[in-house]
Design an enzyme around this catalytic site. Structure first.
Site, PDB file in Angstrom:
ATOM      1  N   CYS A 113      -9.138   1.657 -18.230  1.00 49.88           N
ATOM      2  CA  CYS A 113      -9.237   1.566 -19.685  1.00 49.88           C
ATOM      3  C   CYS A 113      -8.154   2.444 -20.306  1.00 49.88           C
ATOM      4  CB  CYS A 113     -10.609   1.996 -20.182  1.00 49.88           C
ATOM      5  SG  CYS A 113     -10.931   3.743 -19.964  1.00 49.88           S
ATOM      6  N   CYS A 116      -7.445   6.076 -19.289  1.00 47.13           N
ATOM      7  CA  CYS A 116      -6.649   6.319 -18.082  1.00 47.13           C
ATOM      8  C   CYS A 116      -5.184   6.541 -18.464  1.00 47.13           C
ATOM      9  CB  CYS A 116      -6.733   5.125 -17.139  1.00 47.13           C
ATOM     10  SG  CYS A 116      -8.351   4.850 -16.475  1.00 47.13           S
ATOM     11  N   ASP A 522     -12.609 -20.740   0.223  1.00 48.76           N
ATOM     12  CA  ASP A 522     -12.453 -19.951   1.435  1.00 48.76           C
ATOM     13  C   ASP A 522     -13.766 -19.188   1.601  1.00 48.76           C
ATOM     14  OD1 ASP A 522     -11.180 -18.372   3.505  1.00 48.76           O
ATOM     15  OD2 ASP A 522     -11.108 -16.779   2.031  1.00 48.76           O
ATOM     16  N   ASP A 712      -4.800 -17.507   3.274  1.00 52.10           N
ATOM     17  CA  ASP A 712      -4.983 -18.585   2.301  1.00 52.10           C
ATOM     18  C   ASP A 712      -3.710 -18.863   1.514  1.00 52.10           C
ATOM     19  OD1 ASP A 712      -7.683 -18.740   2.914  1.00 52.10           O
ATOM     20  OD2 ASP A 712      -8.174 -17.152   1.499  1.00 52.10           O
TER      21      ASP A 712
END
Lengths: 824, 66
Positions: A113, A116, A522, A712
Site C-alpha cells: 500500500c 510502504c 493447470d 505452463d
C-alpha cells in the site's frame, strides 16, 4: 480496517498467525506488539529506530495473509549483495549522471500500500550518500541516485532488506522501453492537440460571431493567422500518426480509418491555409483541431488498455540466481568464491546450499538431496537426486548442500529450451479477427466513394460550395464514434476488472472471453495453492498431541512437507536425524519418534511395515518404538474458490479441462472432487502445447488457458487466450494475456459475465455510430451541414458512445461481482 | 481595438508556453505515477514542522504535564 485492528494472534508487522509458543514483542506506539518471528521483530525494530513508526499508522490492511509465502523466501543474503558492487555486474543496469552520482532502477517486492512507499522513501532518503530515491506505486519500481564513494549499492539494497522489502536491479527489455516511449509520445500529442484545440475554438467563436454580425477585414485576418499558427503544430506533430498510417495503407493497398481521416485533416488544413494567405474563402482550423483531438483521445484510451501490463521485467534472469558459489581447486586445496552466475562456464563446479536455486544445468559430483522442480515440471513433491544425476538450472535445492559440475550454460539449458518453445508458440498464436476493423474497412471505402461522388456532383452544381460540402461529408461521417466504440468499452471493462483483480494485458481478451467454449486449467498452483497441507489425520490418540510431536520432528526441515506442520509447532525435537527422501527421527519429551514413509518409520517398531490407509494420497507415518501413533495425509491445498468456479463453468456449458505435469494419482482425485471430466496428466511442456493446439484446430472452439508455472509458459503463449495466476513467475505473467492479481479463480466468472456485457455494449455503440453516420451523410451531401456543425455533431455522437461505455463501470456491475465472490 | 493584435500575440506566446510546460512535465515523468501522490498528502509526517506549543497533546503526555 486500520492499523489498530490487528487481531491478537496475528503478527503486528506482517499479519501472519503467530505460532503458539512464541513470545516476541516490539514496542510500537507505546504498546508492546506481538511479532511472529525474529525476522519481523528485526524489521519492526529498524523501522522504529529510524523514527518511521508512522508507517504503522498510515498503512492500510485489506486482508490478512494466510500463506507463509507472503514474503519471498529467495532473499539474497548480505554477502551476495556485495556482488552488486562490482563494476562488471553494474554495467547492465547502472548509469552515470552528469553530477558524478550513479543512477539505477530497482524493482521492489513486497509493496502492498501507499504507506510502504512512504516508509521506503523516508528510510532511504535518510541514508548518507543517497541523493534521491523515489518509488513508483503503479509499477513498484524505484529510481535511485547515489554517491558510490559514500554508500555502496550493496548497502542500499540491504537497507531496503532491513525494513522488510526485496530489491533487485531492473533491466528493462527492449519491447518495454519501446512501450514507454510510445506512451510518452502519445501523451505529448494528446496534450498539444488539447491545448491547441481550446485556443483555436476560442478564436473560431470570434470568427463565427464576426460572420453573423460583421467584422473588420484586418481583425478577421489577424484571427485567421493566429489560428493558422496554433493549428500548425497540431497538424504536423499531433496528427502525424494518422498521416503515417495512411501512407502505410497506400503502400499495402489496404483501407483503414486513417485514410479518410488524413484526407479530411490534410485537405481542411491546406484549404484553410490557402484561404488565410490570400484572405479569401473559408477557414476550418477549429474543425481540424477538434477532430484531431477527439481521434487522438480515442487512440490514447485504446493504447492504455493495451499497455496495462504490470510486469516486473527481467523476464528470464529472475528465474536464475544472480550469484553462485564457485569451488576453486588449487594444489589440492579447494576454496569457495562468490561469482556472478553469468560468469560461470561449462566444467565449473559450484556449491548449492539448501534453499538456493541451481544456477545452470549440471551433474551432481558430491552429495545427494531432493530438488524442487515444481516450477519446471509441475510435480508438487521434491524429487530425489543422487550422485551423477542431472539437475536443471532454475530448480531449487531443498535438503542437503550439493556440488554440481556445470554441463550446460546459456542457450543450451533446459530453461532456455522452454523459453524458445514459448517464443515459437507465441508466433504461431492464432490470429483474432476484430469485428470493428472489418466493419471499418467497408465503411471507409463507402465514405471515400460518397465523398468523391458528392464533390463531383457539387462541382457541377456550384463549384464554390463544392469544397466545404465535401469537407462536411468527410467530417460528419468521420468514423470517430465508430473508432471510439470498441476502445472505450474495452477500457472501461478493463478498468472495472482490474479493480476486481483481473488484469488484462492484451486487447483481444474480452472479445475472446465472451465466446469461450473451453477452459483449460493447470493443477499445481492454479486449482491448488501450490503449497502442501495436512488433509487428513488418522490417529487413536489426541489429534493435537500427535500434531505437536510431528511438528517438533519437522521443525528444522526445509522440505515442503515440513511446511505443512509449521502451524502446529510448539517446540522442536532434539537429536534429529534426517534420512533423505525417507523421513526424520528425533527425541521429543524423552521419547524417540520417527516420521516419514511407512517403510522407514516402522523400522523402529517391532512389527512389520503397516499399509497406508489408501493409495489415493501421500501418507506419512508417525510412530514411537512401540506403536503406530498416527497417519497424516499430505496434499496440495485446493484453492477455496476452485469448486465454485468449476461448478459455474460446468453450468454455463463450458468444457473444463485439467492439464498437469504431475503424474501422481492425486490429479484424478482432484478432478473427481471438482467435477472435471477431461484430464491429461504427466504432460511435459511440449505435450501441453500439442493438447491445446489439437483443441484449437476445431475452429468452433475458443480456448482459454489458466496456469502459473514455468512449465505452463509455452502453453500460455500458444493458447488463444491465456490467464496467469498472480503468484506466477514474471515470465509467465509477461506472456499471458491476463493476470489474476489476487489469485481468486472466482474472478474468472466475473470476467466472463463482464466480457459478454462488453460485447453487447460494443455492438450497441457500433450500431449507434453507423446509424448516426448514415443519417448525417445525406444531410451533409445536400449541403445542409456546415463544417463546424459537422464537427460538433461528430463530437456529440462520440460523447454518447463514451457514456454508453461507462455503464460497464456502474455500481451495479460491481455489486453483482461482489456477490459472486461472496458466494465463493 | 488597437490592442487586439497585441493580445492575440500574447495568446500565441501563452500557447507555446503552455505546450512547453506540458512537454517538460511529460519528459520529467510527472505523469508516470498517478496513484501515490494522492495518498501521500494524507500522511501526517510533518511533526518536525509544527511548533511545539501548538502540537495536540497525546493522552499519554497528560500525566507528565497536568
Amino acid at each position: 480496517m486500520n492499523s489498530t485492528d490487528v487481531p491478537d494472534n496475528h503478527c503486528y508487522h506482517c499479519l501472519l498467525v503467530i505460532p503458539d509458543h512464541l513470545d516476541l514483542t516490539v514496542i510500537i506506539d507505546e504498546k508492546p506488539r506481538a511479532m511472529c518471528c525474529p525476522g519481523c521483530a528485526a524489521v519492526a525494530q529498524t523501522i522504529i529506530d529510524s523514527g518511521l513508526d508512522n508507517y504503522y499508522r498510515h498503512r492500510t490492511i485489506n486482508e490478512l495473509p494466510t500463506s507463509a509465502n507472503a514474503r519471498n523466501s529467495s532473499a539474497l543474503i548480505p554477502e551476495e549483495l556485495a556482488l552488486y558492487n562490482s563494476e562488471k555486474l553494474q554495467q547492465s543496469f547502472v548509469t552515470l549522471s552528469a553530477k558524478g552520482t550513479k543512477e539505477a532502477t530497482l524493482v521492489i517486492e513486497g509493496i502492498t500500500c501507499a504507506a510502504c512507499i512512504w516508509l521506503l522513501e523516508h528510510h532511504l532518503q535518510k541514508q548518507p550518500g543517497v541523493a534521491s530515491f523515489s518509488v513508483n506505486m503503479t509499477n513498484h519500481r524505484a529510481q535511485i541516485s547515489w554517491d558510490e564513494a559514500q554508500i555502496p549499492l550493496s548497502q542500499i539494497l540491504s537497507e531496503i532488506h532491513d525494513i522488510g522489502y526485496l530489491a533487485h536491479p531492473y533491466r528493462p527489455d527492449i519491447e518495454e522501453q519501446l512501450l514507454a516511449k510510445e506512451h510518452k509520445r502519445a501523451m505529448r500529442r494528446l496534450g498539444i492537440a488539447g491545448v491547441g484545440m481550446m485556443q483555436v475554438t476560442t478564436l473560431a467563436i470570434a470568427l463565427y460571431f464576426g460572420a453573423f454580425s460583421g467584422i473588420e477585414d484586418d481583425i478577421k485576418n489577424n484571427l485567421r493567422w493566429i489560428s493558422l499558427i496554433v493549428c500548425t503544430p497540431i497538424v504536423f506533430y499531433a496528427a502525424r500518426p494518422f498521416f503515417q498510417a495512411a501512407l502505410r495503407d497506400f503502400k499495402t493497398r489496404h483501407l483503414s480509418m486513417d485514410v479518410p481521416v488524413s484526407i479530411a485533416i490534410g485537405a481542411a488544413y491546406i484549404a484553410s491555409t490557402w484561404a488565410t494567405i490570400f484572405a479569401s474563402g473559408e477557414v476550418y482550423f477549429d474543425s481540424v483541431a477538434m477532430f484531431t483531438f477527439f481521434l487522438l483521445f480515442g487512440r490514447y484510451l485504446e493504447m492504455q488498455a493495451r499497455h496495462r501490463t504490470g510486469r516486473a521485467g527481467n523476464a528470464l534472469q529472475n528465474l536464475l540466481p544472480e550469484a553462485a558459489t564457485k569451488i576453486l581447486t588449487k594444489d589440492g586445496q579447494s576454496s569457495e568464491q562468490l561469482v556472478a552466475a553469468s560468469d560461470l562456464s561449462v566444467g565449473d563446479t559450484v556449491l548449492v546450499k539448501p534453499g538456493q536455486t541451481i544456477p545452470a544445468d549440471g551433474i551432481i559430483t558430491q552429495g545427494y538431496s531432493s530438488i524442487d522442480e515444481s516450477a519446471l515440471t509441475g510435480e508438487y513433491l521434491p524429487q530425489r537426486r543422487n550422485l551423477d544425476d542431472n539437475v536443471i538450472g532454475g530448480t531449487i535445492n531443498v535438503e542437503n548442500p550439493l556440488h554440481i559440475q556445470i554441463t550446460k550454460i546459456g542457450a543450451q539449458t533446459q530453461l532456455s529450451a522452454i523459453v524458445r518453445l514459448l517464443e515459437r508458440a507465441s508466433e504461431e498464436k492464432p490470429a483474432v479477427a476484430k469485428i470493428a476493423d472489418s466493419i471499418a474497412n467497408y465503411f471507409v471505402a463507402f465514405v471515400l466513394l460518397s465523398a468523391l461522388v458528392v464533390s463531383i456532383s457539387w462541382y457541377f452544381i456550384d463549384p464554390e460550395q463544392a469544397f466545404w460540402v465535401t469537407l462536411s461529408v468527410l467530417v460528419v461521417t468521420c468514423p470517430c464514434a465508430l473508432s471510439l466504440a470498441t476502445p472505450t468499452a474495452l477500457t472501461t471493462a478493463t478498468g472495472t476488472l482490474r479493480q476486481h483483480g483481473f488484469l488484462i494485458t492484451r486487447s483481444h481478451v474480452l472479445e475472446n472471453l465472451s465466446v469461450t467454449t473451453d477452459i483449460v486449467f493447470d493443477k499445481t498452483g492454479t486449482l491448488t495453492q501450490g503449497n502442501l497441507s495436512i488433509e487428513q489425520t488418522i490417529t487413536e490418540f489426541e489429534k493435537s498431541e500427535v500434531l505437536t510431536i510431528a511438528a517438533a520432528l519437522e521443525a528444522n526441515s526445509e522440505h515442503p512437507i515440513a511446511q505443512a506442520f509449521k502451524p502446529y509447532l510448539q517446540s522442536s525435537a532434539s537429536n534429529l536425524e534426517v534420512t533423505l527422501g525417507q523421513g526424520i527421527q528425533g527425541e521429543f519429551q524423552g521419547k524417540i519418534y520417527r516420521i516419514g514413509k511407512a517403510a522407514y518409520a516402522s523400522q523402529i517398531l517391532t512389527q512389520a511395515a503397516p499399509c497406508p490407509p489408501d493409495d489415493q494420497s501421500h501418507w506419512l507415518l508417525l510412530c514411537d518404538n512401540q506403536q503406530i501413533m498416527a497417519w497424516f495425509s499430505i496434499d496440495d491445498t485446493l484453492r477455496p474458490d476452485s469448486k465454485f468456479c468449476i461448478d459455474y463453468l460446468n453450468k454455463a456449458n463450458i468444457n473444463v479441462h485439467m492439464l498437469t505435469g504431475d503424474s501422481s494419482s492425486s490429479a484424478e482425485t482432484l478432478a473427481e472432487q471438482l467435477g472435471i471430466t477431461n484430464v491429461c496428466k504427466g504432460a511435459s511442456p511440449a505435450d501441453k502445447i500439442s493438447y491445446i493446439t489439437d483443441l484449437q484446430k476445431d475452429n468452433q472452439r475458443k480456448v482459454v488457458m489458466v496456469g502459473d508455472g514455468i512449465n505452463d509458459l509455452p502453453v500460455l503463449a500458444g493458447a488463444q487466450t491465456s490467464i496467469a495466476m498472480g503468484s506466477a513467475s514474471d515470465l509467465a505473467k509477461t506472456h499471458a494475456d491476463a493476470v489474476l492479481t489476487k489469485g481468486e479463480l472466482a474472478v474468472i466468472v466475473t470476467s466472463l459475465t463482464l466480457a459478454k456485457k462488453t460485447k453487447r455494449i460494443i455492438k450497441q455503440n457500433i450500431g449507434w455510430a453507423i446509424g448516426y453516420n448514415f443519417t448525417a451523410l445525406p444531410l451533409a451531401a445536400f449541403g445542409l451541414i456546415p463544417p463546424w456543425a459537422a464537427a460538433i455533431g461528430m463530437s456529440l455522437s462520440s460523447l454518447i458512445v463514451v457514456t454508453n461505455a461507462l455503464r460497464l463501470s456502474s455500481k451495479k456491475a460491481q455489486a453483482s461481482t461482489q456477490q459472486t465472490t461472496q458466494n465463493a | 481595438m488597437e490592442i487586439l493584435p497585441y493580445l492575440l500575440g500574447l495568446t500565441v506566446f501563452f500557447f507555446f508556453g503552455a505546450i512547453g510546460f506540458f512537454l517538460w512535465n511529460v519528459n520529467n515523468g510527472q505523469y508516470d505515477d498517478l496513484e501515490s501522490p494522492a495518498h501521500k498528502i494524507l500522511f501526517d509526517d510533518d511533526d518536525d514542522m509544527i511548533p511545539d506549543d501548538s502540537k495536540i497533546k497525546k493522552p499519554a503526555d497528560k500525566s507528565d504535564n497536568p
